[in-house]
Design a protein around this motif. Structure first.
Motif, PDB file in Angstrom:
ATOM      1  N   THR A 174       1.153  -1.265   0.260  1.00 22.68           N
ATOM      2  CA  THR A 174      -0.296  -0.216   0.399  1.00 22.68           C
ATOM      3  C   THR A 174       0.918   0.748   0.336  1.00 22.68           C
ATOM      4  OG1 THR A 174      -1.715  -1.194   0.939  1.00 22.68           O
ATOM      5  CG2 THR A 174      -1.976   1.088   0.925  1.00 22.68           C
ATOM      6  N   LEU A 177       2.632   2.115  -3.422  1.00 19.16           N
ATOM      7  CA  LEU A 177       2.214   2.265  -4.118  1.00 19.16           C
ATOM      8  C   LEU A 177       1.024   3.652  -4.429  1.00 19.16           C
ATOM      9  CD1 LEU A 177      -0.424  -0.727  -5.477  1.00 19.16           C
ATOM     10  CD2 LEU A 177       0.798   0.704  -6.858  1.00 19.16           C
ATOM     11  N   SER A 178       0.938   3.724  -2.523  1.00 18.52           N
ATOM     12  CA  SER A 178       0.996   5.536  -3.007  1.00 18.52           C
ATOM     13  C   SER A 178       2.038   6.371  -3.107  1.00 18.52           C
ATOM     14  CB  SER A 178       0.371   5.474  -0.857  1.00 18.52           C
ATOM     15  OG  SER A 178      -0.270   4.642  -0.659  1.00 18.52           O
ATOM     16  N   THR A 181       2.007   6.623  -6.354  1.00 19.84           N
ATOM     17  CA  THR A 181       1.079   7.383  -7.619  1.00 19.84           C
ATOM     18  C   THR A 181       1.349   8.367  -7.157  1.00 19.84           C
ATOM     19  OG1 THR A 181      -0.231   6.062  -5.871  1.00 19.84           O
ATOM     20  CG2 THR A 181      -1.323   8.209  -6.860  1.00 19.84           C
ATOM     21  N   THR A 182       2.014   9.248  -5.865  1.00 22.39           N
ATOM     22  CA  THR A 182       1.528  10.756  -6.249  1.00 22.39           C
ATOM     23  C   THR A 182       3.834  11.290  -7.090  1.00 22.39           C
ATOM     24  OG1 THR A 182       1.628  10.812  -3.892  1.00 22.39           O
ATOM     25  CG2 THR A 182       2.679  13.008  -4.503  1.00 22.39           C
TER      26      THR A 182
ATOM     27  N   SER B  76       2.073  -2.364 -11.239  1.00 24.33           N
ATOM     28  CA  SER B  76       1.065  -2.602  -9.667  1.00 24.33           C
ATOM     29  C   SER B  76       1.257  -4.159 -10.624  1.00 24.33           C
ATOM     30  CB  SER B  76       0.601  -2.953 -10.124  1.00 24.33           C
ATOM     31  OG  SER B  76      -0.851  -2.228 -10.820  1.00 24.33           O
ATOM     32  N   ILE B  92      -6.911  -1.181 -10.163  1.00 25.30           N
ATOM     33  CA  ILE B  92      -7.091   0.458  -9.809  1.00 25.30           C
ATOM     34  C   ILE B  92      -7.263   1.045 -10.911  1.00 25.30           C
ATOM     35  CG2 ILE B  92      -4.635   1.728 -11.060  1.00 25.30           C
ATOM     36  CD1 ILE B  92      -3.079  -0.373  -8.985  1.00 25.30           C
ATOM     37  N   GLU B 151     -14.274   7.419  -1.911  1.00 22.91           N
ATOM     38  CA  GLU B 151     -12.882   7.308  -0.588  1.00 22.91           C
ATOM     39  C   GLU B 151     -13.547   7.441   1.176  1.00 22.91           C
ATOM     40  OE1 GLU B 151     -13.137   9.944  -2.498  1.00 22.91           O
ATOM     41  OE2 GLU B 151     -12.419  11.739  -1.592  1.00 22.91           O
ATOM     42  N   LEU B 215      -6.180  -0.213  -0.906  1.00 24.89           N
ATOM     43  CA  LEU B 215      -5.179   1.371  -2.408  1.00 24.89           C
ATOM     44  C   LEU B 215      -6.567   1.835  -2.298  1.00 24.89           C
ATOM     45  CD1 LEU B 215      -3.857  -0.406  -5.035  1.00 24.89           C
ATOM     46  CD2 LEU B 215      -2.685   0.528  -2.751  1.00 24.89           C
ATOM     47  N   CYS B 216      -8.064   1.978  -1.946  1.00 24.97           N
ATOM     48  CA  CYS B 216      -9.097   3.453  -2.444  1.00 24.97           C
ATOM     49  C   CYS B 216      -8.441   3.914  -2.145  1.00 24.97           C
ATOM     50  CB  CYS B 216     -10.028   3.217  -2.319  1.00 24.97           C
ATOM     51  SG  CYS B 216     -11.085   3.690  -3.579  1.00 24.97           S
ATOM     52  N   MET B 219      -4.821   5.990  -2.265  1.00 25.64           N
ATOM     53  CA  MET B 219      -4.635   6.754  -3.655  1.00 25.64           C
ATOM     54  C   MET B 219      -5.461   7.927  -4.320  1.00 25.64           C
ATOM     55  SD  MET B 219      -3.987   3.662  -5.975  1.00 25.64           S
ATOM     56  CE  MET B 219      -3.570   4.135  -7.480  1.00 25.64           C
ATOM     57  N   ARG B 222      -4.446  10.990  -2.405  1.00 22.28           N
ATOM     58  CA  ARG B 222      -3.210  11.592  -3.212  1.00 22.28           C
ATOM     59  C   ARG B 222      -3.521  12.114  -4.539  1.00 22.28           C
ATOM     60  NH1 ARG B 222      -0.730   8.267   0.980  1.00 22.28           N
ATOM     61  NH2 ARG B 222       0.274   8.569   1.050  1.00 22.28           N
TER      62      ARG B 222
END
Lengths: 290, 232
Positions: A174, A177-178, A181-182, B76, B92, B151, B215-216, B219, B222
């Motif tokens: 997690t 991937l965060s 993403t940024t 991923s 994703i 979210e 993840l939701c 992500m 962000r």
């Protein structure tokens, strides 16, 4: 990877149309003679395009073929001639077996054609085709192809930097991937703004391509369409009709449409072989002269 | 500008009409090959979205953002193949749909599958997979616009993501299996194929629930930060 064959060097658009046409021909052929002729020709093509290494795969193909053909009568019990019965009376019929053999030949031909497709249609050729029809999609395709290895490296870097931190498997994914993403979105925005500054979206749009449309491409395209249409017309006229169930009835040599369709089909699938062999002969003669 | 846009509209409309005509001709004269028919139908289903996307003159940012999200989905899928029960691709793609709208979700789903199949293998299933994942992104985007998932509702979002996989992605890919098997084996009932696909789909759905749950929120957070920062 060996170098590209002569057929792979023709215009990607022609190449694409050719392979799709060949797949369509395979999928519409349930005539046994035509089916096996197609299988033989695609096998020749496959060996010709991908090199002799693939001959090693032949036993595997044969096994798959046997399994597929023999499994058809198990699922399909219709047919007049019963070869034997099993499980207390479930029939295993000759007609279903023949049908299975033809269908499996068709299936394997299509798989071989996909092998040829994977070998010839590299991603940049796909972008060339998309770029003409749908420029935005083409752009996205080429960008994604660049981003994938780039992001793979970045993920490695981030995970190396975080290596010492003790965390669970899922929280690690997690967090990674965060962070990705940024980072990727910010980099993407910078790319987009830079594109805009250099004038993306204003003025006429061109595209980069290293492929030209030569006389050879026109000839191949013309032949492809002509032969494909010939086969289709013969099909509609009943030249490739075959019925397996309940009893086998196939169109024979005495039907003129059958003969034409067979010739056209074999010629169609011989195009890459002819091109490759001609090229090889040309080189051989040139080397002899030198 | 106006003339060019009109010309494009005409070309695209002609393309779709031609596609439908070809379909009808195939159905009438071909040997009713269900797989070919179904695949052409699926491609026709993708055309309107692609054409709509081509027709409006997209901003550089929109194109780049879709590419970035597709690339993230592909990377991923490849990078975390070892982590058990973690299949982030569908997740994703759904997040893309939620963050950038249904169309973006659809296109990123299509592109992700097309390109990740270069690494795995292209086959007769490629168009179906593209369509299935495109629909997943599209539906997620629609639901987000309606305010059903977001979210803040972490668990609801994850579960609805799983339901999308079971209802849309799985059955569409099973249909391709059915058409292929129908040609191969003669009499196969569709229910047999859908039932045998159910365990696989259930596992995929569970993996998507896990992925979305994890993840939701981070992500989307962000992405929203970036949206505020760059005024998208």
């Amino acid at each position: 990877m060996s170098k590209e064959t002569a057929f792979a060097q023709i215009n990607p658009m022609v190449c694409f149309i050719y392979i799709i046409g060949a797949m369509a021909l395979c999928m519409f052929t349930i005539h046994p003679v035509a089916g096996f002729a197609v299988l033989f020709m695609t096998l020749l093509c496959y060996v010709n395009v991908c090199g002799r290494v693939v001959l090693k795969k032949l036993p595997l193909l044969l096994v798959v073929y046997m399994i597929l053909s023999l499994s058809n009568p198990v699922f399909n019990t219709r047919g007049e001639t019963i070869l034997f019965t099993y499980f207390g009376g479930r029939p295993f019929t000759l007609e279903a077996l023949c049908y299975g053999m033809v269908l499996s030949a068709m299936f394997i031909s299509v798989m071989l054609l996909f092998g040829i497709y994977n070998r010839m249609m590299t991603s940049e050729k796909l972008i060339y085709i998309f770029g003409g029809l749908a420029p935005n999609m083409g752009l996205i395709l080429s960008m994604v192809l660049r981003f994938v290895p780039h992001y793979g490296n970045q993920i490695k870097k981030i995970s190396m930097a975080r290596h010492i931190k003790e965390e669970g498997k899922y929280s690690k994914v997690t967090n990674l991937l965060s962070a990705m993403t940024t980072w990727s979105l910010e980099a993407g925005i910078v790319t987009a703004d830079s594109m805009k500054c250099r004038g993306y979206g204003c003025g006429k749009r061109g595209r980069f391509s290293i492929y030209s449309f030569k006389r050879k491409d026109i000839v191949v395209l013309f032949l492809t369409i002509l032969l494909f249409l010939t086969v289709m017309v013969c099909r509609v006229k009943g030249g490739l009709d075959a019925v397996f169930i309940p009893h086998i009835k196939i169109i024979g040599r005495d039907n003129i449409y059958f003969v034409i369709a067979m010739c056209a089909m074999v010629l169609y699938l011989a195009i890459p072989i002819v091109i490759n062999v001609t090229e090889a002969v040309k080189w051989y003669i040139l080397r002899l002269k030198a | 500008m106006q003339g060019k846009s009109l010309k494009r509209t005409v070309v695209y409309t002609a393309m779709i009409v031609l596609a439908v005509l070809v379909l009808i001709i195939f159905w009438k004269f071909g040997n009713r090959n269900h797989y070919v028919f179904g695949t052409l139908l699926v491609i026709c289903g993708m055309l309107p979205v692609i054409c709509g996307f081509e027709k409006k003159r997209s901003q550089a940012r929109e194109i780049v953002l879709i590419s970035v999200m597709s690339a993230l989905a592909i990377v991923s899928r490849m990078a975390f193949a070892i982590v058990p029960h973690f299949k982030p691709m569908a997740g994703i793609i759904m997040i893309t749909g939620m963050a950038f709208g249904p169309t973006a979700g659809f296109i990123s789903g299509m592109i992700s599958l097309l390109i990740s199949n270069f690494a795995f293998a292209q086959g007769p299933w490629t168009p179906w997979q593209m369509f299935a994942f495109g629909i997943a992104g599209f539906v997620a985007g629609l639901l987000y616009d309606k305010g059903i998932i977001n979210e803040k509702k972490r668990i609801v979002t994850a579960i609805i993501g799983g339901i999308i996989v079971v209802l849309f992605v799985g059955p569409i890919m099973d249909t391709s299996t059915f058409f292929l098997a129908d040609g191969m084996m003669g009499d196969v009932t569709p229910w047999a194929i859908y039932l045998s696909g159910l365990p696989v789909n259930a596992v995929h759905a569970a993996a998507t629930v896990v992925t979305l749950f994890l993840l939701c929120p981070p992500m989307l957070e962000r992405i929203n930060r970036i949206k505020v920062k760059y005024e998208i």
